[in-house]
Design an enzyme around this catalytic site. Sequence first.
Site: not given
Ligand SMILES: C[S@@+](CC[C@H](N)C(=O)[O-])C[C@H]1O[C@@H](n2cnc3c(N)ncnc32)[C@H](O)[C@@H]1O
Length: 263
Positions: A42, A64, A180
Amino acid sequence: MNTDLYKPAPTVHLVGAGPGDPELLTLKAVRAIRQATLLLVDDLVGDAVLRYARRSARIVHVGKRGGCASTPQAFIERLMAAEALNGERVVRLKGGDPFVFGRGGEEATHLRALGLRVEVVNGITAGPAAATSIGVPLTHRDHAHGVIFVTGHARGDAAPLDWAALAAAAGQGLTLVIYMGIATIEAIEAGLLHGLKAATPVAIVQHASLPQQRHACCALSELARVVAREGLSSPAIIVVGDVAAAARGLAWPIAAVPVRRFA
Ligand SMILES: C[S@@+](CC[C@H](N)C(=O)[O-])C[C@H]1O[C@@H](n2cnc3c(N)ncnc32)[C@H](O)[C@@H]1O
């Protein structure tokens, strides 16, 4: 005798890569990545994590990247199954935890329905990682007795989130952790103000755990304005609740804390 009949079904590993810092990978995740011959990766998984893959492994990015449309979910699921049945050791590598806003549930269901085995390896999900990275405890015996993880981006055909109801829950001493949420930040702010005070502390953390991490803290009533002014964008976590005032060692008790922003 056909010994194939007695072969166990191939296993696909759904692996959480954590928030980005490779030091936050679990040992199980590192082992699975090392053993993989095919990694379906991903967007939010950085190159630092992929360094654990063997040189000969095939790495396919299915997010993406570069402004391209993301790979359709049905295609990813078919590819995982086909490659595993073909003898590849398949790892589906996802940011954070595969079972937290990661479609891991859908993928596991699909693979199991085809008779494949699925092993899920937890990763550190972004919400707690983001909060910890700025010194915010999501629970605290004096300030928050629970946490709600919620997405600001529900599926198009899903009922819109009831932010006023979430605000009511948060007002009872629960911390809100919003994934998100940047694209709908105005709606989140307006909805939460139906049940929470304008001065409720909020923290926004972008790229948590990575060298480019940035964050800001403000009052709930300033949320959308601060996000725009600071140019904070996805991926970001928004933490709402009294505990957010603890960012970077602000003095407690929270009630006495002025609303401040940190670079
Ligand atoms: C599709 S979700 C995936 C979440 C992921 N499975 C998790 O457990 O963190 C994507 C969202 O996770 C959050 N996210 C993921 N990595 C991040 C990071 N390093 N810093 C801040 N937000 C993060 C953001 O809100 C982003 O839009």
